[in-house]
Design a protein around this motif. Structure first.
Motif, PDB file in Angstrom:
ATOM      1  N   ASP A   1       0.857  -1.176   0.000  1.00  0.00           N
ATOM      2  CA  ASP A   1       0.000   0.000   0.000  1.00  0.00           C
ATOM      3  C   ASP A   1       0.896   1.230   0.000  1.00  0.00           C
ATOM      4  O   ASP A   1       1.731   1.394   0.916  1.00  0.00           O
ATOM      5  CB  ASP A   1      -0.900   0.015   1.233  1.00  0.00           C
ATOM      6  N   LEU A   2       0.737   2.068  -1.019  1.00  0.00           N
ATOM      7  CA  LEU A   2       1.466   3.323  -1.094  1.00  0.00           C
ATOM      8  C   LEU A   2       0.560   4.431  -0.577  1.00  0.00           C
ATOM      9  O   LEU A   2      -0.565   4.605  -1.059  1.00  0.00           O
ATOM     10  CB  LEU A   2       1.873   3.630  -2.536  1.00  0.00           C
ATOM     11  N   THR A   3       1.035   5.163   0.418  1.00  0.00           N
ATOM     12  CA  THR A   3       0.264   6.266   0.968  1.00  0.00           C
ATOM     13  C   THR A   3       1.046   7.559   0.792  1.00  0.00           C
ATOM     14  O   THR A   3       2.273   7.577   0.910  1.00  0.00           O
ATOM     15  CB  THR A   3      -0.049   6.047   2.453  1.00  0.00           C
ATOM     16  N   ALA A   4       0.329   8.644   0.497  1.00  0.00           N
ATOM     17  CA  ALA A   4       0.963   9.956   0.392  1.00  0.00           C
ATOM     18  C   ALA A   4       1.275  10.468   1.787  1.00  0.00           C
ATOM     19  O   ALA A   4       0.490  10.308   2.721  1.00  0.00           O
ATOM     20  CB  ALA A   4       0.045  10.921  -0.338  1.00  0.00           C
ATOM     21  N   SER A   5       2.454  11.068   1.933  1.00  0.00           N
ATOM     22  CA  SER A   5       2.857  11.552   3.249  1.00  0.00           C
ATOM     23  C   SER A   5       3.824  12.707   3.085  1.00  0.00           C
ATOM     24  O   SER A   5       4.826  12.590   2.367  1.00  0.00           O
ATOM     25  CB  SER A   5       3.514  10.433   4.057  1.00  0.00           C
ATOM     26  N   ALA A   6       3.533  13.811   3.740  1.00  0.00           N
ATOM     27  CA  ALA A   6       4.394  14.986   3.642  1.00  0.00           C
ATOM     28  C   ALA A   6       5.693  14.797   4.405  1.00  0.00           C
ATOM     29  O   ALA A   6       6.669  15.510   4.145  1.00  0.00           O
ATOM     30  CB  ALA A   6       3.654  16.209   4.175  1.00  0.00           C
ATOM     31  N   ASP A   7       5.743  13.833   5.347  1.00  0.00           N
ATOM     32  CA  ASP A   7       6.962  13.666   6.140  1.00  0.00           C
ATOM     33  C   ASP A   7       7.887  12.592   5.557  1.00  0.00           C
ATOM     34  O   ASP A   7       8.794  12.120   6.232  1.00  0.00           O
ATOM     35  CB  ASP A   7       6.627  13.321   7.590  1.00  0.00           C
ATOM     36  N   ALA A   8       7.673  12.207   4.285  1.00  0.00           N
ATOM     37  CA  ALA A   8       8.521  11.192   3.656  1.00  0.00           C
ATOM     38  C   ALA A   8       9.681  11.816   2.892  1.00  0.00           C
ATOM     39  O   ALA A   8      10.283  11.198   2.030  1.00  0.00           O
ATOM     40  CB  ALA A   8       7.706  10.324   2.708  1.00  0.00           C
ATOM     41  N   ALA A   9      10.001  13.075   3.203  1.00  0.00           N
ATOM     42  CA  ALA A   9      11.128  13.776   2.586  1.00  0.00           C
ATOM     43  C   ALA A   9      10.996  13.843   1.071  1.00  0.00           C
ATOM     44  O   ALA A   9      11.927  13.564   0.337  1.00  0.00           O
ATOM     45  CB  ALA A   9      12.454  13.115   2.983  1.00  0.00           C
ATOM     46  N   VAL A  10       9.797  14.218   0.593  1.00  0.00           N
ATOM     47  CA  VAL A  10       9.592  14.416  -0.842  1.00  0.00           C
ATOM     48  C   VAL A  10      10.400  15.634  -1.269  1.00  0.00           C
ATOM     49  O   VAL A  10      10.271  16.706  -0.666  1.00  0.00           O
ATOM     50  CB  VAL A  10       8.098  14.609  -1.154  1.00  0.00           C
ATOM     51  N   PRO A  11      11.263  15.500  -2.304  1.00  0.00           N
ATOM     52  CA  PRO A  11      12.208  16.576  -2.632  1.00  0.00           C
ATOM     53  C   PRO A  11      11.557  17.904  -3.011  1.00  0.00           C
ATOM     54  O   PRO A  11      11.980  18.951  -2.545  1.00  0.00           O
ATOM     55  CB  PRO A  11      12.997  16.006  -3.816  1.00  0.00           C
ATOM     56  N   ASP A  12      10.526  17.881  -3.866  1.00  0.00           N
ATOM     57  CA  ASP A  12       9.890  19.118  -4.304  1.00  0.00           C
ATOM     58  C   ASP A  12       8.490  18.808  -4.817  1.00  0.00           C
ATOM     59  O   ASP A  12       8.048  17.656  -4.824  1.00  0.00           O
ATOM     60  CB  ASP A  12      10.725  19.819  -5.394  1.00  0.00           C
ATOM     61  N   ASP A  13       7.790  19.868  -5.265  1.00  0.00           N
ATOM     62  CA  ASP A  13       6.400  19.698  -5.673  1.00  0.00           C
ATOM     63  C   ASP A  13       6.239  18.870  -6.934  1.00  0.00           C
ATOM     64  O   ASP A  13       5.134  18.390  -7.235  1.00  0.00           O
ATOM     65  CB  ASP A  13       5.754  21.073  -5.897  1.00  0.00           C
ATOM     66  N   SER A  14       7.316  18.679  -7.708  1.00  0.00           N
ATOM     67  CA  SER A  14       7.216  17.895  -8.945  1.00  0.00           C
ATOM     68  C   SER A  14       7.304  16.399  -8.690  1.00  0.00           C
ATOM     69  O   SER A  14       7.143  15.599  -9.611  1.00  0.00           O
ATOM     70  CB  SER A  14       8.323  18.307  -9.917  1.00  0.00           C
ATOM     71  N   VAL A  15       7.578  15.999  -7.453  1.00  0.00           N
ATOM     72  CA  VAL A  15       7.747  14.590  -7.092  1.00  0.00           C
ATOM     73  C   VAL A  15       6.678  14.205  -6.082  1.00  0.00           C
ATOM     74  O   VAL A  15       6.449  14.912  -5.098  1.00  0.00           O
ATOM     75  CB  VAL A  15       9.148  14.327  -6.505  1.00  0.00           C
ATOM     76  N   GLU A  16       6.001  13.094  -6.341  1.00  0.00           N
ATOM     77  CA  GLU A  16       5.032  12.553  -5.397  1.00  0.00           C
ATOM     78  C   GLU A  16       5.720  11.490  -4.548  1.00  0.00           C
ATOM     79  O   GLU A  16       6.692  10.878  -4.972  1.00  0.00           O
ATOM     80  CB  GLU A  16       3.854  11.937  -6.148  1.00  0.00           C
ATOM     81  N   GLY A  17       5.166  11.244  -3.359  1.00  0.00           N
ATOM     82  CA  GLY A  17       5.781  10.216  -2.536  1.00  0.00           C
ATOM     83  C   GLY A  17       5.109  10.058  -1.198  1.00  0.00           C
ATOM     84  O   GLY A  17       4.144  10.755  -0.863  1.00  0.00           O
ATOM     85  N   GLY A  18       5.625   9.114  -0.428  1.00  0.00           N
ATOM     86  CA  GLY A  18       5.083   8.842   0.889  1.00  0.00           C
ATOM     87  C   GLY A  18       5.647   7.555   1.449  1.00  0.00           C
ATOM     88  O   GLY A  18       6.766   7.151   1.124  1.00  0.00           O
ATOM     89  N   HIS A  19       4.842   6.880   2.262  1.00  0.00           N
ATOM     90  CA  HIS A  19       5.275   5.648   2.927  1.00  0.00           C
ATOM     91  C   HIS A  19       4.639   4.432   2.257  1.00  0.00           C
ATOM     92  O   HIS A  19       3.627   4.552   1.552  1.00  0.00           O
ATOM     93  CB  HIS A  19       4.892   5.686   4.406  1.00  0.00           C
ATOM     94  N   LEU A  20       5.249   3.281   2.470  1.00  0.00           N
ATOM     95  CA  LEU A  20       4.697   2.019   1.951  1.00  0.00           C
ATOM     96  C   LEU A  20       4.757   0.957   3.033  1.00  0.00           C
ATOM     97  O   LEU A  20       5.671   0.942   3.861  1.00  0.00           O
ATOM     98  CB  LEU A  20       5.444   1.573   0.690  1.00  0.00           C
ATOM     99  N   THR A  21       3.768   0.078   3.011  1.00  0.00           N
ATOM    100  CA  THR A  21       3.722  -1.079   3.907  1.00  0.00           C
ATOM    101  C   THR A  21       3.117  -2.245   3.136  1.00  0.00           C
ATOM    102  O   THR A  21       2.324  -2.041   2.212  1.00  0.00           O
ATOM    103  CB  THR A  21       2.860  -0.816   5.154  1.00  0.00           C
ATOM    104  N   GLY A  22       3.515  -3.467   3.510  1.00  0.00           N
ATOM    105  CA  GLY A  22       2.932  -4.617   2.835  1.00  0.00           C
ATOM    106  C   GLY A  22       3.760  -5.863   3.022  1.00  0.00           C
ATOM    107  O   GLY A  22       4.392  -6.057   4.068  1.00  0.00           O
ATOM    108  N   THR A  23       3.775  -6.700   1.988  1.00  0.00           N
ATOM    109  CA  THR A  23       4.416  -8.005   2.037  1.00  0.00           C
ATOM    110  C   THR A  23       5.409  -8.140   0.902  1.00  0.00           C
ATOM    111  O   THR A  23       5.134  -7.737  -0.232  1.00  0.00           O
ATOM    112  CB  THR A  23       3.361  -9.127   1.923  1.00  0.00           C
TER     113      THR A  23
END
Length: 284
Positions: free
Chosen positions: A190-212
């Motif tokens: 599961d990919l979740t958006a998160s502002a505290d995942a050290a996303v470099p700038d507004d052109s990059v999406e990102g966040g945390h992941l959990t799973g198997t």
């Protein structure tokens, strides 16, 4: 495989310009550098890959028992050229020095790009040292000369493997990521958006992941972070998988090759010895 059989492995039907089982390998360059020189190395890495070469770097920084990590040794053994980004920081870096020593033991030709006037210690085989002040264009030209290759022309956006930027976005949701590793490997995450995942700038999406994480018959829980740069068609994964007493930590850098509905195909951005291809499917 018989002619009437369908190869449904990720990357199994790509043409000969891609690496993997049944495909022609591209020339590879191992790029050794100190963390302080990472920006210069990254710019050179991008230029070399744009010219059609495969590259490998040591991102693990693991020096167990005074030996480079096994994946690093495999990349050193498979590369066609050892490219040393040399500086005072590199001269003081045990990882860089060990990589140079092992590259010489594998009889790899060595090209040195000096960033300052630091003297290169002798005794690790023949090297070619570029003139002081050389830029990454001069390094790129020297690499192709030593490998006997020519920089490939930029491929059109609809060419196989061109990596169409902006198409096939990786977004938050549940994803299955399968690789063409012969031993079998997949991530159900599961990919979740998160502002505290050290996303470099507004052109990059990102966040945390959990799973198997399934690998070679083993199953472990996985956590980590993800980043997707749409303009580059690049997905970065930072994984920590619990297969045993110690978590397996690794980074994957994937280049999106194609999109078909909710399914993307991708290849390892880096890697010479055993680059992988992937199928990424988002649940809806």
């Amino acid at each position: 495989m018989h002619d009437d059989q369908h190869d449904d492995r990720p990357g199994g039907e790509h043409d000969g310009e891609h690496d993997g089982p049944g495909r022609t390998a591209r020339p590879g360059v191992f790029l050794a550098h100190a963390p302080a020189d990472a920006d210069r190395a990254a710019a050179l890495d991008t230029r070399l890959r744009a010219g059609g070469l495969r590259t490998a770097l040591d991102e693990s920084r693991d020096l167990s028992d005074e030996l480079p990590a096994e994946p690093v040794l495999q990349e050193l053994g498979a590369c066609g050229l050892f490219l040393l980004v040399w500086s005072r920081a590199a001269a003081d870096d045990p990882h860089v020095l060990e990589q140079r020593r092992y590259a010489a033991s594998f009889d790899k030709p060595c090209l040195v790009w000096p960033l300052d006037a630091t003297a290169l210690p002798p005794g690790e085989g023949p090297v070619e040292r570029l003139p002081a002040g050389s830029d990454d264009r001069a390094v790129d030209a020297a690499v192709h000369r030593l490998l006997g290759t020519r920089p490939s022309d930029a491929r059109p956006a609809d060419a196989p493997g061109a990596g169409p930027a902006g198409s096939g976005a990786v977004e938050p949701g549940h994803w299955t990521i399968e690789s063409d590793d012969p031993s079998g490997e997949s991530l159900d995450v599961d990919l979740t958006a998160s502002a505290d995942a050290a996303v470099p700038d507004d052109s990059v999406e990102g966040g945390h992941l959990t799973g198997t994480h399934h690998r070679a018959g083993l199953r472990g829980e996985v956590t980590g972070r993800w980043w997707f740069a749409p303009e580059e068609g690049r997905l970065d994964l930072e994984l920590s998988s619990s297969f045993g007493l110690r978590p397996l930590r690794e980074r994957r850098h994937l280049r999106i090759l194609d999109v078909d509905g909710h399914t993307l195909t991708a290849e390892d951005l880096h890697g010479i010895a055993d680059p992988r291809h992937y199928r990424l499917t988002r649940d809806h």
